[in-house]
Design a protein around this motif. Structure first.
Motif, PDB file in Angstrom:
ATOM      1  N   VAL A  88      36.410  44.069  38.580  1.00 57.12           N
ATOM      2  CA  VAL A  88      36.208  42.624  38.729  1.00 57.12           C
ATOM      3  C   VAL A  88      34.757  42.268  38.407  1.00 57.12           C
ATOM      4  O   VAL A  88      34.491  41.256  37.759  1.00 57.12           O
ATOM      5  N   GLY A  89      33.819  43.096  38.815  1.00 59.26           N
ATOM      6  CA  GLY A  89      32.410  42.862  38.481  1.00 59.26           C
ATOM      7  C   GLY A  89      32.183  42.889  36.980  1.00 59.26           C
ATOM      8  O   GLY A  89      31.498  42.023  36.423  1.00 59.26           O
ATOM      9  N   ARG A  90      32.753  43.893  36.322  1.00 65.33           N
ATOM     10  CA  ARG A  90      32.630  44.015  34.860  1.00 65.33           C
ATOM     11  C   ARG A  90      33.297  42.830  34.174  1.00 65.33           C
ATOM     12  O   ARG A  90      32.754  42.235  33.252  1.00 65.33           O
ATOM     13  N   PHE A  91      34.469  42.443  34.666  1.00 64.68           N
ATOM     14  CA  PHE A  91      35.186  41.297  34.103  1.00 64.68           C
ATOM     15  C   PHE A  91      34.350  40.022  34.252  1.00 64.68           C
ATOM     16  O   PHE A  91      34.215  39.237  33.313  1.00 64.68           O
ATOM     17  N   ASN A  92      33.775  39.819  35.424  1.00 64.33           N
ATOM     18  CA  ASN A  92      32.981  38.613  35.683  1.00 64.33           C
ATOM     19  C   ASN A  92      31.772  38.539  34.759  1.00 64.33           C
ATOM     20  O   ASN A  92      31.461  37.471  34.227  1.00 64.33           O
ATOM     21  N   ARG A  93      31.081  39.673  34.562  1.00 63.13           N
ATOM     22  CA  ARG A  93      29.915  39.685  33.664  1.00 63.13           C
ATOM     23  C   ARG A  93      30.328  39.276  32.250  1.00 63.13           C
ATOM     24  O   ARG A  93      29.613  38.533  31.576  1.00 63.13           O
ATOM     25  N   SER A 103      46.468  46.794  39.894  1.00 62.36           N
ATOM     26  CA  SER A 103      47.172  46.592  41.157  1.00 62.36           C
ATOM     27  C   SER A 103      48.112  45.382  41.109  1.00 62.36           C
ATOM     28  O   SER A 103      47.674  44.252  40.906  1.00 62.36           O
ATOM     29  N   ASN A 104      49.392  45.654  41.331  1.00 63.60           N
ATOM     30  CA  ASN A 104      50.359  44.553  41.375  1.00 63.60           C
ATOM     31  C   ASN A 104      50.118  43.638  42.576  1.00 63.60           C
ATOM     32  O   ASN A 104      50.316  42.426  42.493  1.00 63.60           O
ATOM     33  N   ASP A 105      49.672  44.202  43.701  1.00 66.91           N
ATOM     34  CA  ASP A 105      49.353  43.377  44.870  1.00 66.91           C
ATOM     35  C   ASP A 105      48.221  42.405  44.538  1.00 66.91           C
ATOM     36  O   ASP A 105      48.262  41.236  44.913  1.00 66.91           O
ATOM     37  N   PHE A 106      47.218  42.905  43.845  1.00 63.36           N
ATOM     38  CA  PHE A 106      46.101  42.049  43.445  1.00 63.36           C
ATOM     39  C   PHE A 106      46.590  40.965  42.481  1.00 63.36           C
ATOM     40  O   PHE A 106      46.226  39.800  42.613  1.00 63.36           O
ATOM     41  N   ARG A 107      47.416  41.344  41.542  1.00 59.96           N
ATOM     42  CA  ARG A 107      47.952  40.362  40.579  1.00 59.96           C
ATOM     43  C   ARG A 107      48.699  39.244  41.302  1.00 59.96           C
ATOM     44  O   ARG A 107      48.532  38.074  40.988  1.00 59.96           O
ATOM     45  N   ARG A 108      49.536  39.622  42.274  1.00 61.75           N
ATOM     46  CA  ARG A 108      50.270  38.614  43.049  1.00 61.75           C
ATOM     47  C   ARG A 108      49.307  37.703  43.802  1.00 61.75           C
ATOM     48  O   ARG A 108      49.479  36.483  43.847  1.00 61.75           O
ATOM     49  N   SER A 109      48.284  38.304  44.395  1.00 66.93           N
ATOM     50  CA  SER A 109      47.304  37.537  45.149  1.00 66.93           C
ATOM     51  C   SER A 109      46.606  36.506  44.260  1.00 66.93           C
ATOM     52  O   SER A 109      46.448  35.348  44.640  1.00 66.93           O
ATOM     53  N   VAL A 110      46.207  36.912  43.080  1.00 63.78           N
ATOM     54  CA  VAL A 110      45.526  35.999  42.144  1.00 63.78           C
ATOM     55  C   VAL A 110      46.495  34.926  41.656  1.00 63.78           C
ATOM     56  O   VAL A 110      46.155  33.739  41.621  1.00 63.78           O
ATOM     57  N   ALA A 111      47.692  35.336  41.287  1.00 64.53           N
ATOM     58  CA  ALA A 111      48.673  34.383  40.752  1.00 64.53           C
ATOM     59  C   ALA A 111      49.019  33.308  41.786  1.00 64.53           C
ATOM     60  O   ALA A 111      49.213  32.141  41.431  1.00 64.53           O
ATOM     61  N   MET A 140      36.939  34.237  41.019  1.00 65.34           N
ATOM     62  CA  MET A 140      36.116  35.347  41.505  1.00 65.34           C
ATOM     63  C   MET A 140      36.063  35.361  43.029  1.00 65.34           C
ATOM     64  O   MET A 140      36.054  36.428  43.640  1.00 65.34           O
ATOM     65  N   ALA A 141      36.047  34.189  43.658  1.00 70.69           N
ATOM     66  CA  ALA A 141      36.050  34.137  45.126  1.00 70.69           C
ATOM     67  C   ALA A 141      37.343  34.754  45.669  1.00 70.69           C
ATOM     68  O   ALA A 141      37.319  35.512  46.640  1.00 70.69           O
ATOM     69  N   GLY A 142      38.462  34.444  45.031  1.00 73.71           N
ATOM     70  CA  GLY A 142      39.738  35.023  45.444  1.00 73.71           C
ATOM     71  C   GLY A 142      39.769  36.527  45.240  1.00 73.71           C
ATOM     72  O   GLY A 142      40.279  37.276  46.086  1.00 73.71           O
ATOM     73  N   ALA A 143      39.202  36.982  44.134  1.00 76.32           N
ATOM     74  CA  ALA A 143      39.159  38.419  43.861  1.00 76.32           C
ATOM     75  C   ALA A 143      38.290  39.126  44.896  1.00 76.32           C
ATOM     76  O   ALA A 143      38.674  40.181  45.422  1.00 76.32           O
ATOM     77  N   GLU A 144      37.150  38.534  45.219  1.00 72.71           N
ATOM     78  CA  GLU A 144      36.260  39.126  46.223  1.00 72.71           C
ATOM     79  C   GLU A 144      36.929  39.183  47.593  1.00 72.71           C
ATOM     80  O   GLU A 144      36.771  40.147  48.334  1.00 72.71           O
ATOM     81  N   GLU A 145      37.681  38.144  47.920  1.00 74.59           N
ATOM     82  CA  GLU A 145      38.402  38.107  49.192  1.00 74.59           C
ATOM     83  C   GLU A 145      39.428  39.245  49.243  1.00 74.59           C
ATOM     84  O   GLU A 145      39.538  39.958  50.235  1.00 74.59           O
ATOM     85  N   TYR A 146      40.173  39.436  48.160  1.00 77.55           N
ATOM     86  CA  TYR A 146      41.167  40.501  48.089  1.00 77.55           C
ATOM     87  C   TYR A 146      40.478  41.862  48.203  1.00 77.55           C
ATOM     88  O   TYR A 146      40.937  42.741  48.945  1.00 77.55           O
TER      89      TYR A 146
END
Length: 182
Positions: A100-105, A128-136, A147-153
């Motif tokens: 996620v850090g690399r993606f954000n940069r 991670s499918n769990d992460f994908r569901r969380s973001v979706a 990014m806030a949602g990703a950091e929370e996850y």
């Protein structure tokens, strides 16, 4: 005069021009002053190129900047696009946090990035499918919200891993036989 690093022809000339313009705007500099001050920020091949220009070759600083950018085009940094984000993939041994850090940069380098394009790229690259569901589920409306949602996850994932590790450690301690004195 404000300090601007020197451009020697090996780095992106457009970045250098934008940095110089920004610094000059802070000091309310006029177009004439820009033309007189800019050569002090040149070194190496760029200074040589500049010294070979005929006097009064340009009507304004914008034309000069355009010519500089064209001349040193090979040093331009390729601009990132939403499509380039789609090529990012989380490595097999890469943590979600690192990915996620690399993606954000990378995403921060894409001008006018559409949130849905960023979301799709992140969902495509993550393992991670769990992460994908969380973001979706969040349906992010901005890169910052994504990014806030990703950091929370990630925070929850790290906490759960620490708890699992602690529980596993306690279980291992319980399984060991007590020390017997002889």
């Amino acid at each position: 005069m404000p300090q601007v690093s020197q451009h020697d022809g090996t780095t992106d000339p457009v970045d250098h021009l934008e940095t110089f313009r920004t610094m000059m705007l802070l000091h309310d500099a006029s177009g004439g002053f820009l033309c007189r001050a800019f050569p002090t920020t040149l070194a190496g091949a760029t200074r040589v190129w500049y010294s070979q220009l005929k006097p009064n070759s340009f009507d304004n600083f914008e034309d000069f900047g355009d010519d500089l950018a064209r001349h040193f085009m090979s040093s331009r940094r390729p601009r990132k696009t939403a499509a380039s984000l789609m090529t990012l993939r989380q490595g097999d041994n890469e943590s979600l946090k690192a990915f996620v850090g690399r993606f954000n940069r990378e995403a921060l380098q894409v001008p006018n990035l559409d949130p849905s394009a960023a979301t799709n790229a992140l969902l495509t690259g993550a393992q991670s499918n769990d992460f994908r569901r969380s973001v979706a589920r969040r349906n992010p409306h901005s890169l910052a919200y994504l990014m806030a949602g990703a950091e929370e996850y990630i925070s929850v994932e790290v906490t759960m891993a620490a708890l699992d590790s602690s529980s596993e450690h306690e279980e291992n301690l319980r399984r060991k036989e007590p020390y017997e004195a002889t």
